[in-house]
Design a protein around this motif. Sequence first.
Motif, PDB file in Angstrom:
ATOM      1  N   ARG A   5       1.002  -1.732  -0.099  1.00  0.00           N
ATOM      2  CA  ARG A   5       0.063  -0.028  -0.159  1.00  0.00           C
ATOM      3  C   ARG A   5       0.865   1.621  -0.316  1.00  0.00           C
ATOM      4  O   ARG A   5       1.942   1.320   0.140  1.00  0.00           O
ATOM      5  CB  ARG A   5      -0.702   0.367   1.577  1.00  0.00           C
ATOM      6  CG  ARG A   5      -2.258  -1.053   1.441  1.00  0.00           C
ATOM      7  CD  ARG A   5      -3.042  -1.022   2.576  1.00  0.00           C
ATOM      8  NE  ARG A   5      -1.719  -1.259   3.862  1.00  0.00           N
ATOM      9  CZ  ARG A   5      -2.337  -0.546   4.840  1.00  0.00           C
ATOM     10  NH1 ARG A   5      -3.748  -0.138   4.963  1.00  0.00           N
ATOM     11  NH2 ARG A   5      -2.039  -1.055   6.134  1.00  0.00           N
ATOM     12  N   LEU A  13     -12.402  11.041   5.571  1.00  0.00           N
ATOM     13  CA  LEU A  13     -11.566  10.144   4.317  1.00  0.00           C
ATOM     14  C   LEU A  13     -11.201   8.752   5.234  1.00  0.00           C
ATOM     15  O   LEU A  13     -10.896   8.232   4.426  1.00  0.00           O
ATOM     16  CB  LEU A  13     -10.816  11.138   3.915  1.00  0.00           C
ATOM     17  CG  LEU A  13     -11.573  12.319   2.950  1.00  0.00           C
ATOM     18  CD1 LEU A  13     -10.455  12.830   2.050  1.00  0.00           C
ATOM     19  CD2 LEU A  13     -12.070  11.879   1.801  1.00  0.00           C
ATOM     20  N   GLU A  20     -11.108   5.611   3.358  1.00  0.00           N
ATOM     21  CA  GLU A  20      -9.932   6.011   1.911  1.00  0.00           C
ATOM     22  C   GLU A  20      -8.963   5.478   2.424  1.00  0.00           C
ATOM     23  O   GLU A  20      -8.481   5.153   1.939  1.00  0.00           O
ATOM     24  CB  GLU A  20     -10.328   6.783   1.044  1.00  0.00           C
ATOM     25  CG  GLU A  20     -11.208   7.166   0.588  1.00  0.00           C
ATOM     26  CD  GLU A  20     -13.355   7.910   1.263  1.00  0.00           C
ATOM     27  OE1 GLU A  20     -13.116   8.136   2.566  1.00  0.00           O
ATOM     28  OE2 GLU A  20     -13.690   7.680   0.116  1.00  0.00           O
ATOM     29  N   LEU A  21      -8.724   6.462   3.327  1.00  0.00           N
ATOM     30  CA  LEU A  21      -7.152   6.304   4.575  1.00  0.00           C
ATOM     31  C   LEU A  21      -6.918   4.638   4.613  1.00  0.00           C
ATOM     32  O   LEU A  21      -5.798   4.533   4.547  1.00  0.00           O
ATOM     33  CB  LEU A  21      -7.449   7.893   5.343  1.00  0.00           C
ATOM     34  CG  LEU A  21      -7.175   8.214   4.283  1.00  0.00           C
ATOM     35  CD1 LEU A  21      -7.635  10.297   5.855  1.00  0.00           C
ATOM     36  CD2 LEU A  21      -5.090   8.987   3.942  1.00  0.00           C
ATOM     37  N   GLN A  37      -6.771   1.908   2.449  1.00  0.00           N
ATOM     38  CA  GLN A  37      -6.108   1.998   1.049  1.00  0.00           C
ATOM     39  C   GLN A  37      -4.764   2.848   1.246  1.00  0.00           C
ATOM     40  O   GLN A  37      -3.732   2.626   0.366  1.00  0.00           O
ATOM     41  CB  GLN A  37      -6.610   3.097  -0.834  1.00  0.00           C
ATOM     42  CG  GLN A  37      -7.897   1.950  -0.289  1.00  0.00           C
ATOM     43  CD  GLN A  37      -8.324   2.879  -1.402  1.00  0.00           C
ATOM     44  OE1 GLN A  37      -8.428   4.284  -1.676  1.00  0.00           O
ATOM     45  NE2 GLN A  37      -9.859   2.720  -1.762  1.00  0.00           N
ATOM     46  N   LYS A  49     -11.670  17.999   1.968  1.00  0.00           N
ATOM     47  CA  LYS A  49     -12.050  16.313   1.471  1.00  0.00           C
ATOM     48  C   LYS A  49     -12.735  16.120  -0.181  1.00  0.00           C
ATOM     49  O   LYS A  49     -11.815  15.694  -0.803  1.00  0.00           O
ATOM     50  CB  LYS A  49     -13.542  15.601   2.288  1.00  0.00           C
ATOM     51  CG  LYS A  49     -13.986  14.803   1.890  1.00  0.00           C
ATOM     52  CD  LYS A  49     -14.933  14.927   2.399  1.00  0.00           C
ATOM     53  CE  LYS A  49     -16.031  13.710   1.849  1.00  0.00           C
ATOM     54  NZ  LYS A  49     -17.532  13.111   2.310  1.00  0.00           N
ATOM     55  N   LYS A  61      -9.805  14.222  -1.902  1.00  0.00           N
ATOM     56  CA  LYS A  61     -10.522  12.691  -2.583  1.00  0.00           C
ATOM     57  C   LYS A  61     -10.676  11.780  -3.528  1.00  0.00           C
ATOM     58  O   LYS A  61      -9.504  10.752  -3.814  1.00  0.00           O
ATOM     59  CB  LYS A  61     -12.002  12.235  -2.169  1.00  0.00           C
ATOM     60  CG  LYS A  61     -12.384  10.957  -2.753  1.00  0.00           C
ATOM     61  CD  LYS A  61     -14.278  11.217  -1.771  1.00  0.00           C
ATOM     62  CE  LYS A  61     -14.946   9.400  -2.281  1.00  0.00           C
ATOM     63  NZ  LYS A  61     -16.146   9.240  -1.311  1.00  0.00           N
ATOM     64  N   LEU A  85      -6.340  10.748  -3.629  1.00  0.00           N
ATOM     65  CA  LEU A  85      -6.152   9.256  -3.252  1.00  0.00           C
ATOM     66  C   LEU A  85      -7.017   8.243  -3.636  1.00  0.00           C
ATOM     67  O   LEU A  85      -5.919   7.357  -3.995  1.00  0.00           O
ATOM     68  CB  LEU A  85      -7.227   9.063  -1.718  1.00  0.00           C
ATOM     69  CG  LEU A  85      -7.067  10.172  -0.579  1.00  0.00           C
ATOM     70  CD1 LEU A  85      -7.964   9.942   0.307  1.00  0.00           C
ATOM     71  CD2 LEU A  85      -5.736  10.566  -0.077  1.00  0.00           C
ATOM     72  N   THR A  86      -7.734   8.725  -4.972  1.00  0.00           N
ATOM     73  CA  THR A  86      -7.974   7.454  -5.854  1.00  0.00           C
ATOM     74  C   THR A  86      -7.402   6.993  -7.376  1.00  0.00           C
ATOM     75  O   THR A  86      -6.521   6.372  -7.433  1.00  0.00           O
ATOM     76  CB  THR A  86      -9.250   7.647  -6.491  1.00  0.00           C
ATOM     77  OG1 THR A  86     -10.307   7.963  -4.711  1.00  0.00           O
ATOM     78  CG2 THR A  86      -9.989   6.677  -7.184  1.00  0.00           C
ATOM     79  N   ALA A 109      -3.867   5.473  -5.486  1.00  0.00           N
ATOM     80  CA  ALA A 109      -3.916   4.047  -3.883  1.00  0.00           C
ATOM     81  C   ALA A 109      -4.715   3.476  -5.627  1.00  0.00           C
ATOM     82  O   ALA A 109      -3.615   1.578  -5.274  1.00  0.00           O
ATOM     83  CB  ALA A 109      -5.712   4.375  -3.988  1.00  0.00           C
ATOM     84  N   THR A 110      -5.371   3.784  -6.521  1.00  0.00           N
ATOM     85  CA  THR A 110      -5.171   2.658  -8.329  1.00  0.00           C
ATOM     86  C   THR A 110      -3.557   3.056  -8.491  1.00  0.00           C
ATOM     87  O   THR A 110      -3.991   2.174  -9.748  1.00  0.00           O
ATOM     88  CB  THR A 110      -6.347   2.674  -8.346  1.00  0.00           C
ATOM     89  OG1 THR A 110      -6.908   4.602  -8.919  1.00  0.00           O
ATOM     90  CG2 THR A 110      -7.887   3.127  -7.773  1.00  0.00           C
TER      91      THR A 110
END
Length: 160
Positions: free
Chosen positions: A41, A66, A69-70, A73, A131, A135, A138-139, A142-143
């Motif tokens: 991660r 969040l 998400e946090l 991920q 936020k 957000k 973060l996506t 993470a992806t």
Amino acid sequence: MLPGSLVVLLLLSIQPSAGHAQSLTWLPFEEALARADSSNRPVLVDVWAPWCGWCHKLKNEVYPALTVELSGQFVLTRINRDNREAEHHYRGQKITSLRLAQKFGAQQVPTLVFLNARGDYLLHITGFVDKKTLKPLLTYIATEAYHHQSFEAFQKKNGF
């Protein structure tokens, strides 16, 4: 009397959202790097200072909003860039919090630094981030979309 009791129950059921901050686990820097490597991660490094009002706003308002998400991920760590005594091990070097923050490009606080699972620097953003702005980033991280497209293209494609 029953409607008043229902109101109290409803208010109590809403209260846990304020407790999301407790469900985030912030690890010491070296431990965060080890956990990131073992769990594959990315790392979010929150570079902050005790006197920074925007840093406290991030910690108390944005991160709790969040939590899903946090915590799901990312591996989370915080560095107090004003702590002159703390030393960290990074890439075979023993380095102070201030020098580590500078190494990541964090000249001001707050700064959010993103590292991949191996601890390699990806990017940083300086200043308060709400936020709605954080957000999609973060996506994106993470992806691992950063491997094949810009953040702008990612946002457009995903409707952020």
